[in-house]
Structures are given as C-alpha cells and as structure tokens.
Design an enzyme around this catalytic site. Structure first.
Site, PDB file in Angstrom:
ATOM      1  N   TYR A   1      11.937  -5.893  -4.079  1.00  0.00           N
ATOM      2  CA  TYR A   1      10.866  -5.825  -5.073  1.00  0.00           C
ATOM      3  C   TYR A   1       9.933  -4.615  -4.994  1.00  0.00           C
ATOM      4  O   TYR A   1       9.682  -3.971  -6.012  1.00  0.00           O
ATOM      5  CB  TYR A   1      10.023  -7.108  -4.985  1.00  0.00           C
ATOM      6  CG  TYR A   1       8.779  -7.052  -5.821  1.00  0.00           C
ATOM      7  CD1 TYR A   1       8.818  -7.223  -7.201  1.00  0.00           C
ATOM      8  CD2 TYR A   1       7.536  -6.798  -5.232  1.00  0.00           C
ATOM      9  CE1 TYR A   1       7.668  -7.152  -7.972  1.00  0.00           C
ATOM     10  CE2 TYR A   1       6.377  -6.728  -6.006  1.00  0.00           C
ATOM     11  CZ  TYR A   1       6.449  -6.911  -7.365  1.00  0.00           C
ATOM     12  OH  TYR A   1       5.323  -6.829  -8.124  1.00  0.00           O
TER      13      TYR A   1
ATOM     14  N   GLY B   1       0.241  -0.376  -5.020  1.00  0.00           N
ATOM     15  CA  GLY B   1      -1.126  -0.878  -4.899  1.00  0.00           C
ATOM     16  C   GLY B   1      -2.001  -0.331  -5.996  1.00  0.00           C
ATOM     17  O   GLY B   1      -1.968   0.868  -6.275  1.00  0.00           O
TER      18      GLY B   1
ATOM     19  N   ASN C   1      -0.459   1.673   5.853  1.00  0.00           N
ATOM     20  CA  ASN C   1       0.293   0.680   5.100  1.00  0.00           C
ATOM     21  C   ASN C   1       0.861  -0.319   6.096  1.00  0.00           C
ATOM     22  O   ASN C   1       1.537   0.077   7.034  1.00  0.00           O
ATOM     23  CB  ASN C   1       1.423   1.347   4.303  1.00  0.00           C
ATOM     24  CG  ASN C   1       2.363   0.350   3.633  1.00  0.00           C
ATOM     25  OD1 ASN C   1       3.533   0.644   3.422  1.00  0.00           O
ATOM     26  ND2 ASN C   1       1.879  -0.818   3.280  1.00  0.00           N
ATOM     27  N   GLY C   2       0.557  -1.589   5.877  1.00  0.00           N
ATOM     28  CA  GLY C   2       1.063  -2.621   6.780  1.00  0.00           C
ATOM     29  C   GLY C   2      -0.049  -3.536   7.205  1.00  0.00           C
ATOM     30  O   GLY C   2      -1.172  -3.458   6.700  1.00  0.00           O
TER      31      GLY C   2
ATOM     32  N   CYS D   1       0.867  -1.177   0.000  1.00  0.00           N
ATOM     33  CA  CYS D   1       0.000   0.000   0.000  1.00  0.00           C
ATOM     34  C   CYS D   1       0.899   1.220   0.000  1.00  0.00           C
ATOM     35  O   CYS D   1       2.045   1.159   0.447  1.00  0.00           O
ATOM     36  CB  CYS D   1      -0.885   0.048   1.235  1.00  0.00           C
ATOM     37  SG  CYS D   1      -2.211  -1.158   1.207  1.00  0.00           S
TER      38      CYS D   1
HETATM   39  P1  5GP Z   1       5.521 -15.977  -9.529  1.00  0.00           P
HETATM   40  O1  5GP Z   1       6.771 -16.710  -9.165  1.00  0.00           O
HETATM   41  O2  5GP Z   1       4.478 -16.148  -8.460  1.00  0.00           O
HETATM   42  O3  5GP Z   1       4.961 -16.381 -10.851  1.00  0.00           O
HETATM   43  O4  5GP Z   1       5.842 -14.441  -9.646  1.00  0.00           O
HETATM   44  C1  5GP Z   1       7.005 -13.867  -9.129  1.00  0.00           C
HETATM   45  C2  5GP Z   1       7.114 -12.421  -9.542  1.00  0.00           C
HETATM   46  O5  5GP Z   1       6.050 -11.681  -8.974  1.00  0.00           O
HETATM   47  C3  5GP Z   1       8.385 -11.789  -9.020  1.00  0.00           C
HETATM   48  O6  5GP Z   1       9.368 -11.760 -10.007  1.00  0.00           O
HETATM   49  C4  5GP Z   1       7.978 -10.397  -8.663  1.00  0.00           C
HETATM   50  O7  5GP Z   1       8.226  -9.515  -9.732  1.00  0.00           O
HETATM   51  C5  5GP Z   1       6.519 -10.479  -8.430  1.00  0.00           C
HETATM   52  N1  5GP Z   1       6.225 -10.486  -6.983  1.00  0.00           N
HETATM   53  C6  5GP Z   1       6.888 -11.099  -6.011  1.00  0.00           C
HETATM   54  N2  5GP Z   1       6.316 -10.881  -4.817  1.00  0.00           N
HETATM   55  C7  5GP Z   1       5.272 -10.087  -5.038  1.00  0.00           C
HETATM   56  C8  5GP Z   1       4.316  -9.494  -4.187  1.00  0.00           C
HETATM   57  O8  5GP Z   1       4.288  -9.663  -2.988  1.00  0.00           O
HETATM   58  N3  5GP Z   1       3.396  -8.697  -4.792  1.00  0.00           N
HETATM   59  C9  5GP Z   1       3.367  -8.520  -6.140  1.00  0.00           C
HETATM   60  N4  5GP Z   1       2.430  -7.739  -6.665  1.00  0.00           N
HETATM   61  N5  5GP Z   1       4.272  -9.063  -6.946  1.00  0.00           N
HETATM   62  C10 5GP Z   1       5.208  -9.846  -6.417  1.00  0.00           C
HETATM   63 MG    MG Z   2       8.917  -9.815 -11.607  1.00  0.00          MG
END
Ligand code: 5GP
Ligand code: MG
Length: 470
Positions: A254, A35, A110-111, A7
C-alpha cells in the site's frame, strides 16, 4: 486514522552551494503520499541552519515566496509527516533542529521506536525535558548525549543505535555532514542517488530520487550509516547484518508508489504478483476485473493476466482529492466524493473487484455499493493483503485491535458486511512470493520482530492530568 505510519524523509548534499530547498521541495512532493499532515525543510548554509516547517501539504506549506526565502546551501533535510506517535501540532513537525554542546543537528525520521517510552522515561528521570510528543526527539536526545563522549557525530549515531529498537530511517544533518541511517531490521525504506551535477540525494523512496533528476545508486542497507561530507562518502557497517531483515511488507502492498523500487524489488511488480496469486487462489467466473484506485490497480492487472478476464476501468478517482483515509469523520460519504463508478463498464457484469487492503472495511463497503448502484450483477472482492489482525508498533496509529474488522468477524461475515458475492484475502503464507528480502508481517501474523512494551500507543505523551502532575 491509520494503522501504519507513512512519513517521507529526504536529504541533499553538495560540495558547493545549490538551491537545496528546491531539491527538497520536489523530493517531498514526490513523497507526499507518505504523509499529509505537516512538512518541513531545513537548509544548511555554511553551518547555519534555516528551518521552515508547517502543517499541511507540501504545495500549500511552501509557497513560492516561502521557498524563495530559504537561502542556497550545501545541504538540506526534509520531512513529510503522517502523525503516528504524537498528535497533530507544530511541535511535532519535522525535521527537528537541536542545539547541543558540540553544535547543532537537524533530524528527519520515518518509523516508530518500539522502546520509545522506556528510553524517554530514562531520559526524563535524568533531567531531560522534551518539547514535542514525538519519539524523534528522543532519538535526537540520545544522539546528542552520546556525542559528548564520541569523537564524531557518526560515532555518536552508532552508539545511539545500540539503544534504539524498532523502526527508524533517519536523515541527519550536522554543520558539515549529511548522515543517513537505516535501522538494523530495515523496517522502513531508504535509498540514495546522485544528480548529474554530482550532488547526493537521500530519500524514503526512489520515486523522489527520480523526481529531482537524480539516478538511484542503491538502498541504504539495514544497519548502515552513510556519511556524506566534503571528503567523500563513507559507509559504516558495524550494525549491518546484526538483525534479521524486516522490511515492512505493507510498503509493497500500500504505502509506496508503484514507480518506486525498494530493496531492489519494484513495488509495481510486487503488486502485479499479488494479483496473480489472488487469481490462482480464488478463481471465479466473471466478465471484468476492476481495481480500486490507486493502490488496487496493479493487483487488478495481475488478476486479469492470470484469469484472462478483461481488465477494465470501472472506478474513477477525483484527481484533486487526497487520501480520504486521513480525514477523521464521515468517511462513507467521502468515498463518494473521491470515487465514482463507471456504469458503462460494470452494468450487468460479473465484476471482480480488487483492493489493496481492508482495515475497518468502511471504504470497501461504500465502493461495493457504488458498483452495485451502477448495475453490476455480481461483485467478487479480492484483497491484495491478508486480514489485518494486529496493530503495528513500528508506526502505529491504532490504539487497539478493535478497529480492525478482521479481528471480530469471519471472512464470511465480512463478505456480508461489504455486500459482496464472494471475498478472498491474500494468503499470509504467499507474502514471501512478493519479495525476496526478509519482511515484517506482524500486522497480519502477530509475529513482532522486537519486544513490544505496554505503553507504545500513539498520543502516549498526550495524556490528561494525572496524580503525579501538579
Ligand atoms: P478501511 O477498510 O479502513 O475503510 O480502509 C482501507 C483502505 O485504506 C485500504 O484500501 C487502503 O487503501 C487504505 N489504507 C490501508 N492502510 C492504511 C494506512 O495505514 N494508512 C492509510 N493512510 N491508508 C491505509
Ligand atoms: Mg484503498
């Protein structure tokens, strides 16, 4: 589905009326990556609150007309939401506004509280009713309850903090004050700055401070309560230093934008460093280093620097698409809509492919096949995060560990599933080299900084009829 929550919160304070909603609009725009589910702005015009909240992206929810319909004001708070606790519905949009015995209050959070279920249960037993399923309303309730016996709103906030556990970066607006708070562990970032005109702005990330033309002053300290009012800025520090610093390490890996600086560490520098460490730990003979846009790019540059393998742009991301992660189904095809491989860069090459993290593994599997189809000879995957083994309770969106590929597979099995020639995950013990502040790595290590209650799941308030409901 996400395992962490993202968020964004934003606030502005001025001694004289300003286009406060516009500040929020640009601030939220810069925080959109945190978000995309809903957003909202509440303007304070002489003690009167003017809220507007809507599902969707900032640019969609706030049309020109809608923005112009909000009055000028001396203060405003704003929020962009990625649903974690509580489902997608309007009642869960933030900031929330409450009317209480001593006035009104708007709050953006946020949190995720790790003791939300117990707190809410206690309140419900004493007769409280809730409009939403988000734990932010619980925080608002506790603050307003404490306000009854406290001499000031900030004192009420301080007393509420004795009861709250887990992650909360808050921006709170009362008729006369803007208050920002960071939980004593400092799980989530929060910082503030000042515009050339003298207004103060508060934001989850420094990129939003820059976006409104303000200069970053500093981070809000873990445990600090900062109060902006006509009489000046006051910092209450009684909760500072009471708990270990636990900034979510995933902010660097990330969530955050690479142009943000969190707790004095540049997000981009942390990612470059992660790539350098990957190069030292998992060297390989290859022709080109390719990063997965956007969050894998900086680590790819770091890998290239140390390995002396040239960095190349082998994947292009469609600029007009949001993060596919937010859409629930058929993600494999969505990767192709979002990304495409550049044949000229990867054909007949041994490629080192860098991504920020693997959650379920579906995204990277599709990306590996895109690069394979574009003619790569070998694909060596390097991941700038350790394997995800545990859910996050400070903003979780995953009910169980079963979605995490690393939970049920070895690295060698994951390599095979991805279709890669080799796979290397960032070493857990090296996370400390990314930042010099204390951090939380519970999603990788299982070392949770707070007690975890049984019912900390998302949607825990959205259960179906049970026996006690009549
Ligand atoms: P998955 O392995 O589930 O197909 O996707 C991994 C990718 O999703 C990662 O490379 C990263 O860019 C993204 N990602 C990782 N953690 C999160 C998260 O907590 N929220 C969101 N929106 N994307 C994430
Ligand atoms: Mg990614």
């Amino acid at each position: 589905m996400s395992i962490h929550e993202e968020c964004g919160v934003f606030g502005v304070f001025s001694k004289t009326p300003i286009p406060a909603a516009q500040y929020c609009y640009y601030g939220l725009y810069a925080l959109q990556h945190r978000g995309q589910e809903s957003c909202g702005i509440v303007v304070n015009d002489d003690g009167l609150f003017f809220p507007y909240k809507e599902l969707g992206l900032v640019g969609e929810a706030f049309t020109k007309e809608r923005l112009a319909s909000l009055p000028q004001g001396t203060m405003a708070v704003a929020h962009t939401r990625y649903g974690t606790t509580g489902g997608t519905n309007r009642a869960n949009c933030q900031p929330i506004v409450v009317n209480h015995q001593k006035g009104r209050m708007a709050l953006a959070h946020n949190g995720n509280l790790s003791n939300a279920a117990a707190l809410r249960n206690d309140l419900e037993l004493s007769g409280a009713i809730f409009h939403s399923t988000s734990d932010t309303e619980t925080i608002a309730y506790i603050i307003t309850k404490e306000r009854l016996g406290a001499p000031s709103i900030e004192e009420a906030v301080s007393r509420a903090m004795d009861q709250l556990e887990g992650a909360y970066s808050l921006v709170i607006m009362s008729p006369q004050k803007l208050i920002c708070v960071r939980d004593p562990h400092g799980f989530r970032p929060l910082c503030f700055g000042q515009t050339p005109g003298g207004s103060f702005v508060v934001a989850s990330e420094s990129c939003a401070i820059s976006a409104v033309g303000a200069t970053l002053i500093r981070d809000v300290e873990p445990g600090e309560i900062l109060i902006f009012s006509k009489t000046g800025v006051v910092s209450l520090r009684e909760h500072c230093g009471t708990k270990e610093r636990k900034l979510c390490i995933f902010e660097y890996i990330y969530f955050a934008r690479p142009d943000s600086v969190i707790d004095s560490v540049s997000v981009q520098q942390a990612r470059l460093r992660a790539g350098e460490i990957l190069a030292q730990r998992y060297p390989v003979q290859a022709d080109i280093v390719v990063g997965v846009p956007d969050s894998g790019l900086d680590a790819a540059v770091g890998y290239s620097r140390i390995s002396s393998i040239p960095y190349g742009i082998g994947l292009i991301k469609n600029k007009y698409i949001g993060r596919t992660f937010i859409s629930p189904d058929n993600r494999t095809d969505q990767v192709r809509i979002k990304l495409s491989a550049i044949r000229h860069t990867v054909e007949n090459k041994r490629v080192v492919l860098i991504d920020d993290s693997i959650v379920r593994g579906t995204t990277l599997k599709s990306i590996v096949s895109l690069i394979r189809e574009a003619g790569a000879k070998e694909i060596h995957v390097r991941v700038a995060a350790p394997p995800f083994l545990h859910p996050c309770y400070y903003g979780t969106d995953i009910d169980s560990e079963k979605h995490l590929i690393a939970n049920s597979h070895t690295v060698s099995e994951i390599k095979t599933i991805l279709g890669a020639d080799s796979l290397g995950y960032f070493p857990l013990e090296c996370l400390s080299e990314l930042t010099d502040t204390g951090y939380c790595d519970a999603c990788f290590s299982g070392r949770y900084p707070t007690a975890i209650q049984a019912d900390t799941r998302k949607n825990r308030f959205e259960r179906r009829l049970s026996d006690s409901e009549q």
